[in-house]
Design a protein around this motif. Structure first.
Motif, short mmCIF file in Angstrom:
data_model
loop_
_atom_site.label_atom_id
_atom_site.label_comp_id
_atom_site.label_asym_id
_atom_site.label_seq_id
_atom_site.Cartn_x
_atom_site.Cartn_y
_atom_site.Cartn_z
N UNK A 31 3.56 -9.62 -12.01
CA UNK A 31 3.84 -10.60 -10.90
C UNK A 31 3.41 -9.60 -9.83
N UNK A 32 4.13 -8.57 -9.63
CA UNK A 32 3.79 -7.75 -8.47
C UNK A 32 2.43 -7.25 -8.31
N UNK A 33 1.87 -7.08 -9.36
CA UNK A 33 0.38 -6.59 -9.34
C UNK A 33 -0.60 -7.83 -8.81
N UNK A 34 -0.30 -8.83 -9.50
CA UNK A 34 -0.82 -10.07 -8.76
C UNK A 34 -0.68 -10.29 -7.26
N UNK A 35 0.40 -10.12 -6.79
CA UNK A 35 0.92 -10.24 -5.56
C UNK A 35 0.10 -9.19 -4.55
N UNK A 36 0.19 -7.72 -5.17
CA UNK A 36 -0.54 -6.68 -4.70
C UNK A 36 -2.02 -6.88 -4.62
N UNK A 37 -2.66 -7.58 -5.25
CA UNK A 37 -4.13 -7.89 -5.34
C UNK A 37 -4.43 -8.79 -4.07
N UNK A 44 -6.27 -4.80 3.37
CA UNK A 44 -7.60 -3.68 3.83
C UNK A 44 -8.55 -4.47 4.72
N UNK A 45 -8.82 -5.81 4.62
CA UNK A 45 -9.74 -6.52 5.29
C UNK A 45 -9.22 -6.43 6.83
N UNK A 46 -8.14 -6.95 6.88
CA UNK A 46 -7.32 -6.94 8.23
C UNK A 46 -7.38 -5.43 9.04
N UNK A 47 -7.06 -4.35 8.31
CA UNK A 47 -7.36 -3.08 8.90
C UNK A 47 -8.71 -2.65 9.28
N UNK A 48 -9.59 -2.87 8.32
CA UNK A 48 -10.84 -2.49 8.45
C UNK A 48 -11.58 -3.23 9.76
N UNK A 67 -3.74 -12.01 6.82
CA UNK A 67 -4.98 -12.08 6.00
C UNK A 67 -4.12 -11.60 4.46
N UNK A 68 -3.00 -10.98 4.41
CA UNK A 68 -2.40 -10.56 3.26
C UNK A 68 -1.60 -11.86 2.64
N UNK A 69 -1.11 -12.58 3.43
CA UNK A 69 -0.48 -13.73 3.06
C UNK A 69 -1.46 -14.73 2.70
N UNK A 70 -2.67 -14.93 3.44
CA UNK A 70 -3.66 -15.88 3.28
C UNK A 70 -4.16 -15.52 1.69
N UNK A 71 -4.67 -14.28 1.60
CA UNK A 71 -5.05 -13.89 0.02
C UNK A 71 -4.25 -14.09 -0.89
N UNK A 72 -2.85 -13.67 -0.66
CA UNK A 72 -1.89 -13.76 -1.63
C UNK A 72 -1.78 -15.05 -2.27
N UNK A 73 -1.57 -15.96 -1.11
CA UNK A 73 -1.33 -17.35 -1.45
C UNK A 73 -2.52 -18.01 -2.30
N UNK A 74 -3.75 -17.61 -1.74
CA UNK A 74 -5.06 -18.08 -2.43
C UNK A 74 -5.25 -18.04 -3.88
N UNK A 75 -4.67 -16.61 -4.35
CA UNK A 75 -5.03 -16.10 -5.62
C UNK A 75 -3.85 -17.20 -6.63
N UNK A 76 -2.65 -17.26 -6.03
CA UNK A 76 -1.90 -18.01 -6.85
C UNK A 76 -2.31 -19.69 -6.70
N UNK A 100 8.58 -14.60 -0.71
CA UNK A 100 9.37 -13.16 -0.71
C UNK A 100 8.66 -12.02 -1.34
N UNK A 101 8.10 -12.07 -2.09
CA UNK A 101 7.17 -11.13 -2.87
C UNK A 101 6.11 -10.53 -1.85
N UNK A 102 5.38 -11.28 -1.22
CA UNK A 102 4.36 -10.89 -0.16
C UNK A 102 5.40 -10.34 1.14
N UNK A 103 6.24 -10.93 1.43
CA UNK A 103 7.09 -10.32 2.93
C UNK A 103 7.53 -9.08 2.45
N UNK A 104 8.15 -8.75 1.44
CA UNK A 104 8.80 -7.28 0.92
C UNK A 104 7.65 -6.61 0.94
N UNK A 105 6.53 -6.62 0.49
CA UNK A 105 5.41 -5.91 0.26
C UNK A 105 4.88 -5.54 1.46
N UNK A 106 4.54 -6.38 2.32
CA UNK A 106 4.04 -6.35 3.51
C UNK A 106 5.11 -5.32 4.73
#
Length: 166
Positions: A31-37, A44-48, A67-76, A100-106
């Motif tokens: 689940x975390x790897x999914x979120x991490x993806x 990376x896209x936002x930083x670049x 963008x991390x939240x956007x892509x995280x939600x999009x995959x799910x 919560x997972x994305x928020x902690x990760x970010x």
């Protein structure tokens, strides 16, 4: 009827670590790897983009987090929509599963970058940019996995998504 409900409950517990009320580490790690993806793609896209456009640290970080939240939600969302769930219901599931997972990760990912000397000022062609970003994502994964284990063990987080995979 009661037997079927019990059988489903046993299956659900076996799928999430083999014990009632708990989640296995491998399930939490997946689940975390999914979120991490999703987070990593957005981060990376936002930083670049922010760095390439010469934006300041705050604007670049905000873009990366959005963008991390956007892509995280999009995959799910993609997986839930493929299961035949309507968009509104799928969006509610994705929000419940990943917020919560994305928020902690970010928080962890960006916290590491902020605390790392000179990482905020590194440019795209600087090894420090890529090394600090990779290390921050690894640390975020390590910290977020127990959070996901706790959530899944309580029927929350990615446990909600798993209801649509069966």
């Amino acid at each position: 009827m009661q037997h079927e409900a019990h059988t489903e409950q046993v299956h659900r517990h076996a799928h999430h670590g083999g014990r009632p009320g708990g989640a296995g580490w491998s399930t939490a790690a997946r689940a975390t790897l999914h979120c991490l993806t999703g987070c990593a793609v957005g981060e990376v896209l936002g930083m670049v983009v922010g760095t390439a456009l010469g934006w300041g640290s705050l604007a670049t970080t905000l873009l990366a987090v959005v963008l991390a939240f956007f892509f995280g939600y999009s995959l799910t969302l993609r997986g839930i929509l493929r299961a035949g769930v309507g968009f509104r219901a799928a969006l509610r599931v994705a929000l419940a599963a990943d917020t919560l997972s994305i928020a902690v990760m970010e928080l962890i990912d960006n916290g590491v970058i902020v605390l790392w000397p000179s990482a905020r000022d590194a440019m795209l062609d600087d090894a420090l940019f890529w090394i600090s970003l990779a290390v921050s994502l690894v640390i975020a994964f390590v910290v977020t996995t127990p959070v996901n284990k706790w959530l899944i063990g309580r029927g929350k987080g990615h446990a909600v998504v798993h209801r649509y995979h069966h």
